[in-house]
Scaffold this active site. Structure first.
Site, PDB file in Angstrom:
ATOM      1  N   GLU A   2       0.854  -1.235  -0.048  1.00 39.06           N
ATOM      2  CA  GLU A   2       0.098  -0.108  -0.059  1.00 39.06           C
ATOM      3  C   GLU A   2       0.758   1.350  -0.167  1.00 39.06           C
ATOM      4  O   GLU A   2       0.450   2.387  -0.761  1.00 39.06           O
ATOM      5  CB  GLU A   2      -0.937  -0.145   1.052  1.00 39.06           C
ATOM      6  CG  GLU A   2      -1.856   1.181   1.339  1.00 39.06           C
ATOM      7  CD  GLU A   2      -2.823   1.041   2.519  1.00 39.06           C
ATOM      8  OE1 GLU A   2      -3.659   1.894   2.824  1.00 39.06           O
ATOM      9  OE2 GLU A   2      -2.814  -0.167   3.021  1.00 39.06           O
ATOM     10  N   GLY A  56      -7.427   4.816   8.251  1.00 38.58           N
ATOM     11  CA  GLY A  56      -8.257   4.704   9.519  1.00 38.58           C
ATOM     12  C   GLY A  56      -7.624   3.556  10.329  1.00 38.58           C
ATOM     13  O   GLY A  56      -7.687   3.635  11.666  1.00 38.58           O
ATOM     14  N   SER A 105      -4.416   2.048   9.468  1.00 37.76           N
ATOM     15  CA  SER A 105      -3.106   1.958   9.325  1.00 37.76           C
ATOM     16  C   SER A 105      -2.473   2.920   8.930  1.00 37.76           C
ATOM     17  O   SER A 105      -3.107   3.940   8.311  1.00 37.76           O
ATOM     18  CB  SER A 105      -2.699   0.515   8.511  1.00 37.76           C
ATOM     19  OG  SER A 105      -2.998   0.972   7.146  1.00 37.76           O
ATOM     20  N   THR A 106      -1.134   3.219   9.183  1.00 33.85           N
ATOM     21  CA  THR A 106      -0.273   4.423   8.382  1.00 33.85           C
ATOM     22  C   THR A 106       0.786   3.893   7.869  1.00 33.85           C
ATOM     23  O   THR A 106       1.562   3.027   8.266  1.00 33.85           O
ATOM     24  CB  THR A 106       0.083   5.258   9.453  1.00 33.85           C
ATOM     25  OG1 THR A 106       0.309   6.456   9.039  1.00 33.85           O
ATOM     26  CG2 THR A 106       1.029   4.972  10.655  1.00 33.85           C
ATOM     27  N   GLN A 107       1.137   4.455   6.603  1.00 32.17           N
ATOM     28  CA  GLN A 107       2.351   4.125   5.942  1.00 32.17           C
ATOM     29  C   GLN A 107       3.252   5.279   5.861  1.00 32.17           C
ATOM     30  O   GLN A 107       2.774   6.387   5.824  1.00 32.17           O
ATOM     31  CB  GLN A 107       1.957   3.788   4.457  1.00 32.17           C
ATOM     32  CG  GLN A 107       1.401   2.339   4.396  1.00 32.17           C
ATOM     33  CD  GLN A 107      -0.270   2.358   4.861  1.00 32.17           C
ATOM     34  OE1 GLN A 107      -0.327   1.733   5.893  1.00 32.17           O
ATOM     35  NE2 GLN A 107      -1.082   3.338   4.405  1.00 32.17           N
TER      36      GLN A 107
END
EC number: 3.6.1.6
Length: 433
Positions: free
Chosen positions: A176, A206, A208-210
């Site tokens: 992602e 909402g 996860s974070t990348q």
């Protein structure tokens, strides 16, 4: 399409799903006002060989989005020219229908009408349709997630579009981040043979974070805690080696659960989850992932930025790795909830975005949190959300307060997301690994 055209179906969907009348109305408004983007057609080059289309569904934790891309492939370009994007979104996400997967399928079936209107009928059978689910489904039990995907696959199979192998799947977080990086560098003109500089990406969903960027120093790669912080892909006869990692459970909505102490909690029907990040006199309901939580401020405790920061720090400290290199000369684009929360806080406009320093989030978080006891909040979670973003950027990734971020919902009128990169990967096999 007018709101009245959607009303009967949404009433059925949300009534069956058990949503209140107010939630039905809000969802109708969301669908009516959800972003619909059409790029003005480019002046098509005389030597273009053909036009082709692609349909990508982004099944996120808080909503489902459809992107319909129109590309021009020329004889002289190794990557295509993006001519047009049609975008539409609706809420809630597919995970909200975890116990009624048929309703998730109906959502997708309805949204396919957007693709039918955007793609010429004669091109339907040649146009691939794909769905990639992200953290919302990654957080579900495997059996329930697969039941949702099975229903979507059935909708695709009965559609008039081309359905490739593995057309419906859950995408891992690292991919992602890589695909979002590809999207952003394609749109900003940095994904070319002659390009030496690139941009980094920060995506806050909402669930996860990348973070993904192309390091300038070898030590950044050598300093990673594991192999899953390094990603590679091939394009334009070049191999890109990226620093990229996804943190499942560090998205904005799951961070709320952590601050509230509601992660994996039971007895939701009788429990009230309190937080010093919420206004003292606030009490209400909040829904995420198909569950509804009773939440409130702490009327007998402390409130404000400092106590809130300590709550959200528990979701960050010891979890987020700080890259060796976050140089100021690498431009980072921040989108999704970074953008949405900044808009809610009045830091940027809701159309064009803007550039912010990390200290701007901190300053605004302190201001918002100090006002939570003075008047009824329009956005009761704003103190919590702003404080979490500040903590994630500073104590998480290790950005300096002076670091400038480009907050963007769109780049060149195209939605900031991984969807474009996923389509480029589908057509050009970028060999992501």
């Amino acid at each position: 399409m007018k709101l009245s055209d959607w009303t009967p179906l949404l009433l059925v969907l949300h009534t069956v799903a058990g949503f209140s009348q107010a939630q039905v109305i809000n969802s109708l408004l969301d669908l009516s006002s959800s972003s619909r983007t059409v790029l003005p057609s480019l002046s098509r080059p005389a030597n273009y060989s053909h036009i082709f289309y692609a349909v990508m569904f982004d099944a996120g934790s808080t909503g489902t989005r459809i992107h319909v891309f129109t590309f021009i492939h020329t004889d002289s370009e190794e990557l295509p020219v993006l001519d047009n994007e049609m975008f539409y979104s609706t809420k809630p996400g597919l995970s909200a229908y975890v116990d009624i997967p048929e309703m998730a399928a109906q959502t997708v079936r309805t949204m396919l009408k957007v693709a039918k209107n955007a793609v010429p009928r004669l091109e339907w059978k040649r146009t691939p349709v794909l769905l990639r689910a992200t953290a919302g489904l990654r957080l579900l039990p495997a059996g329930k997630a697969q039941a949702l995907l099975h229903q979507v696959q059935h909708v695709f199979d009965e559609s008039p579009f081309f359905v490739p192998d593995n057309s419906v799947s859950i995408m891992n977080g690292t991919k992602e981040g890589i695909l979002a990086w590809i999207s952003m560098n394609f749109l900003t003109g940095h994904l070319r043979k002659e390009t030496k500089s690139t941009v980094g990406i920060l995506d806050l969903g909402g669930g996860s974070t990348q973070i993904t960027f192309l390091p300038k120093l070898k030590k950044t790669i050598e300093d990673v805690p594991g192999a899953d912080y390094i990603a590679r892909f091939d394009a334009l006869n070049r191999t890109f080696e990226l620093y990229s990692h996804s943190y499942l459970g560090n998205g904005q909505m799951v961070a709320r659960l952590a601050a509230l102490g509601a992660l994996d909690a039971e007895g939701l029907e009788w429990r009230v989850f309190r937080s010093s990040c919420l206004p003292k006199k606030f009490r209400g309901e909040w829904s995420f992932g198909g569950l509804t939580y009773q939440v409130s401020g702490d009327p007998d405790g402390y409130t404000g930025y400092k106590t809130c920061y300590q709550e959200v720090l528990k979701a960050v400290k010891g979890i987020i790795h700080q890259p060796f290199e976050l140089e100021n000369n690498t431009v980072f684009y921040a989108f999704s909830y970074y953008y949405d929360v900044a808009v809610d806080a009045g830091l940027i406009g809701d159309v064009h975005g803007g550039r912010l320093q990390v200290r701007d989030f901190k300053k605004k978080a302190k201001e918002v949190c100090s006002k939570t006891t003075k008047r009824p909040p329009v956005f009761p979670f704003l103190c919590m959300d702003m404080t979490y973003i500040t903590c994630l950027l500073k104590d998480g990734f290790g950005f300096k307060e002076s670091t400038v971020l480009q907050l963007s919902k769109k780049v060149n009128n195209v939605e900031s997301s991984w969807a474009l990169g996923a389509i480029l990967d589908h057509f050009y096999n970028l060999n992501i690994r």
